[in-house]
Write an enzyme that holds these catalytic residues in place. Structure first.
Site, short mmCIF file in Angstrom:
data_model
loop_
_atom_site.label_atom_id
_atom_site.label_comp_id
_atom_site.label_asym_id
_atom_site.label_seq_id
_atom_site.Cartn_x
_atom_site.Cartn_y
_atom_site.Cartn_z
N PHE A 174 -0.09 1.30 -9.13
CA PHE A 174 -1.07 2.43 -8.92
C PHE A 174 -0.59 2.85 -8.00
CE2 PHE A 174 -1.19 -1.20 -6.11
CZ PHE A 174 -1.51 -0.83 -5.14
N CYS A 175 -1.94 4.27 -7.61
CA CYS A 175 -1.61 6.11 -6.69
C CYS A 175 -3.15 5.87 -6.60
CB CYS A 175 -0.51 6.78 -7.08
SG CYS A 175 -1.52 7.33 -8.68
N THR A 176 -3.54 6.64 -5.54
CA THR A 176 -4.07 7.14 -5.33
C THR A 176 -5.67 7.64 -6.38
OG1 THR A 176 -3.96 7.82 -3.05
CG2 THR A 176 -5.84 8.72 -4.10
N GLY A 178 -3.65 8.33 -9.76
CA GLY A 178 -3.29 8.22 -11.10
C GLY A 178 -1.75 8.89 -11.48
N ILE A 203 -6.52 4.36 -7.79
CA ILE A 203 -7.38 3.41 -6.69
C ILE A 203 -9.27 3.80 -7.07
CG2 ILE A 203 -8.02 3.02 -4.53
CD1 ILE A 203 -4.78 3.24 -4.42
#
Length: 288
Positions: A174-176, A178, A203
């Site tokens: 996951f990241c901020t 995508g 996120i």
């Protein structure tokens, strides 16, 4: 209230320089602020403005080759989170430094926010946070692995050094918003990892759709604008930014002896020289 739109799209552009010129003109007329990065591999950015201004820029973006299905995430801000508008030509829209990585050729399985908790609760799943160390420091998912990277370009080396830890594991990333996972999951597929997943919309989408009572998220999510962080429901968080090192700080960190507005904080005080600090003080003076 200002409307903030975060977006990206991997699609080949034959003439990204021409697209930069076109978008600069559109953004100027729409009076938006923020940053748009354009490269041969696509577009990435976050912009802010009035509802009408954001709609005008989004319409121009959707008219670009391969961008008709562009998806973006919106939130609000009580103040304009950016000082000006920047549209820049880049080699990559998110820098990984791996020329063979191509998200248009395949990525990990997208997992909707409503299904994310079930996935990361599975004992055979390793959850990896692909963001930078200062982002992870203020919030992440329960049990997530922090690679402790200073930049996204360090991720491939971290994986090579640690990949044996994940033998027979499914990988959830996951990241901020995508975009980093588009590249990191493609990279892992290229490394022979068979089951790779990533949080659809990142996120930000999770915090928008999953209630705090059902959430596996702990803390706040760092964002790259004047809001600094957001929480559940994408409400603005309490953090401030050290303009000496660009790391997020809790409000109480301003009371530490190392803190000087625009110059230093407890994270970076010992990382910069007195000459650096003098230069930062002059910059702060000019800004005031």
């Amino acid at each position: 209230m200002f409307t903030v739109a975060a977006l990206y799209k991997f699609t080949p552009f034959d003439d990204p320089a021409a697209i930069v010129a076109r978008l600069r003109d559109v953004a100027q007329r729409a009076q938006t602020t923020g940053t748009l990065l354009v490269a041969h591999e696509g577009i990435n950015g976050t912009i802010a403005g009035t509802r009408a201004g954001i709609d005008a820029v989004l319409a121009a973006l959707r008219a670009l080759p391969g961008c008709a299905d562009l998806i973006w995430k919106e939130s609000g801000a009580s103040e304009n989170p950016f000082r000006r508008m920047k549209v820049r030509l880049k080699k990559e829209i998110v820098t990984m430094g791996q020329p063979q990585v191509d998200p248009t050729a395949g990525t990990g399985h997208y997992v909707a926010p409503r299904d994310w908790n079930d996935l990361i609760n599975s004992p055979d799943v390793a959850v990896i946070d692909t963001r930078n160390d200062y982002e992870v420091a203020i919030g992440t998912f329960e049990g997530a692995i922090d690679p402790q990277t200073r930049s996204f370009g360090e991720f491939p080396a971290w994986w090579q050094a640690n990949k044996d830890r994940f033998h027979n594991k499914r990988i959830a990333m996951f990241c901020t918003g995508g975009i980093r996972c588009e590249k990191s999951t493609n990279y892992l597929l290229g490394e022979g990892v068979e089951e790779v997943y990533h949080l659809e919309g990142g996120i930000l989408k999770y915090l928008e759709e999953v209630t705090q009572g059902d959430s596996k998220w702990q803390g706040d999510c760092f964002v790259f604008d004047k809001r600094v962080s957001v929480g559940h429901g994408l409400a603005e968080g309490p953090h401030i930014l050290c303009y000496g090192c660009r790391r997020p700080l809790n409000p109480e960190d301003k009371n530490r002896p190392e803190f000087e507005a625009g110059v230093s904080c407890h994270h970076c005080f010992s990382e910069t020289t007195e000459a650096d600090k003098a230069r930062f003080r002059e910059r702060q003076k000019q800004m005031r």
